[in-house]
Design an enzyme around this catalytic site. Sequence first.
Site, PDB file in Angstrom:
ATOM      1  N   HIS A 123      -9.910 -14.592 -18.708  1.00 28.43           N
ATOM      2  CA  HIS A 123      -9.037 -13.614 -19.377  1.00 28.43           C
ATOM      3  C   HIS A 123      -8.131 -14.301 -20.381  1.00 28.43           C
ATOM      4  CE1 HIS A 123      -6.846  -9.787 -19.557  1.00 28.43           C
ATOM      5  NE2 HIS A 123      -5.811 -10.555 -19.831  1.00 28.43           N
TER       6      HIS A 123
ATOM      7  N   ASP B  82      -0.331   0.011 -14.722  1.00 24.15           N
ATOM      8  CA  ASP B  82      -0.319  -0.855 -15.906  1.00 24.15           C
ATOM      9  C   ASP B  82      -0.534  -0.053 -17.183  1.00 24.15           C
ATOM     10  OD1 ASP B  82      -0.205  -3.501 -17.210  1.00 24.15           O
ATOM     11  OD2 ASP B  82      -2.246  -2.987 -17.782  1.00 24.15           O
TER      12      ASP B  82
ATOM     13  N   ARG C  32       6.036  -0.309 -22.580  1.00 22.62           N
ATOM     14  CA  ARG C  32       6.532  -1.622 -23.053  1.00 22.62           C
ATOM     15  C   ARG C  32       6.302  -1.771 -24.545  1.00 22.62           C
ATOM     16  NH1 ARG C  32       3.125  -5.499 -19.817  1.00 22.62           N
ATOM     17  NH2 ARG C  32       4.129  -7.120 -21.042  1.00 22.62           N
TER      18      ARG C  32
ATOM     19  N   SER D 228       1.067  -7.609 -15.274  1.00 25.76           N
ATOM     20  CA  SER D 228       0.094  -6.757 -15.976  1.00 25.76           C
ATOM     21  C   SER D 228      -1.287  -7.423 -15.946  1.00 25.76           C
ATOM     22  CB  SER D 228       0.583  -6.556 -17.421  1.00 25.76           C
ATOM     23  OG  SER D 228      -0.433  -6.084 -18.247  1.00 25.76           O
TER      24      SER D 228
ATOM     25  N   LYS E  73      -4.645  -6.528 -12.998  1.00 24.46           N
ATOM     26  CA  LYS E  73      -5.979  -6.114 -13.449  1.00 24.46           C
ATOM     27  C   LYS E  73      -7.053  -7.091 -12.955  1.00 24.46           C
ATOM     28  CE  LYS E  73      -4.250  -5.669 -17.542  1.00 24.46           C
ATOM     29  NZ  LYS E  73      -3.702  -5.371 -18.851  1.00 24.46           N
TER      30      LYS E  73
END
Length: 459
Positions: A99, A178, A185, A200, A204
Amino acid sequence: MREEDFLAHRRISKENIMDIISIIEKKKYGKLLTDKEIDFFIQGYSRGEIPDYQMSALLMAIWFKGMTPEETSNLTLSMVKSGKVIDLSRIEGTKVDKHSSGGVADTVTLPLVALVSANGVPVAKMSGRGLGHTGGTIDKLESIPDLNVEINIEDFIEIVNRVKGAIISQSDELVIADKKIYALRDVTGTVDSIPLIASSIMSKKIASGSDAIVLDVKYGNGAFMRDLHDAIELSRTMVTIGNSLGKETVAYITDMNQPLGDVIGNAIEVREAIDILKGSGSKRLIEIIKILGAECLKLGHRVRTREEGVFLIESSIKDGSGLRKFREIVEAQNGDGRIVENYSLLPQAKYQFSVISPFEGYISGMSTREIGELANFLGAGRTKKEDKIDLSVGIILPVKIGDRIKSNQTIATILSNDREKGEEASKRLIDLIEISEKKVESPPLIYYRVSKEGIEKLY
Ligand code: URA
């Protein structure tokens, strides 16, 4: 008002601790929130019982006062609980996920998934769409004709077992908190907060079911983390959360002080991903793919050392097995695999505008975030969630910091479907690239590796 007076005034006690305002005020004064308080807030907000304005206030209090590792971990777990958790146990082998915290010209995922899968390590990847100035893997993939990114979990598992890799869009049922919190945000100036980013991303990753996680934490003027110390702190936080939940997690802090690859857009990034698998493409991009890919092979127990991993990734580029795997993944997701030979099957922009260097010198800096925003201005990304993106447009920018350039040299090309926008973008781009008379060194590409063993300097 002094804090004690304030608390006395509001008569905050154990009995009314679940009062929404008290929780906001506790954090405003820098006090620790308990797991119950965090969960009360997150579940309440996810169910629509706590309004946006109160969540915004809590987010801003967290932005200013921060959270301890324990609070961040509790926040992450509570976010995971707000949605479904995917069970990938029917996929054989150690499933590895990679990620990125978000960057410009960050074309790592597509070739990396193919190269890791080609070496037998399963990658069941759930990706997102572009956020702000950063691109998203799912948008890029959608430029491949007929490719399906909305695959149900049963079929996803079947494809990963058969092909060893698949990349799908993260289900809306995962981490419901999220989705809502991120949107808030984005419009309340609270994106760049370590506990908020860490929870966040990690919520995930945990909900999407892989066994091990390789994080690419971007640092620089095109990243959410513009300070190296903050990037280290964010990496440590995420590595601790992942490992404490039984998912081996390693983070690399990599440079985003200039676009990573040579192109910014969607179809053109797919094309660059294929070029990489054919052994050409941006040198910096290849380097990162090798390092992160090798780490995936190590966490997936395919190799014992990172060096062996780099060797296997390089071999899969040389012998074409990575490219064949990419085509196999595309076809397993119903996409047109012929794109690997025929780039004209990808969406093409109508106009091209050259950006010419006004004088000779060395590229000494780039306004990376603004370059990402310029690609969005052309249509490559969204300003609002509902915006439709133009998959064919973007920027070809093969020069890098430290390169010597001549006067009148083409340093970039704008791809646009709108003549006026294209012309405007080509004028604006030149102001986002600094040229200096003095020789400038190319900045490091990879700064640190952060794992449960500690932090390792790599430059
Ligand atoms: N990527 C995410 O998924 N969340 C953040 O907060 C930042 C980057």
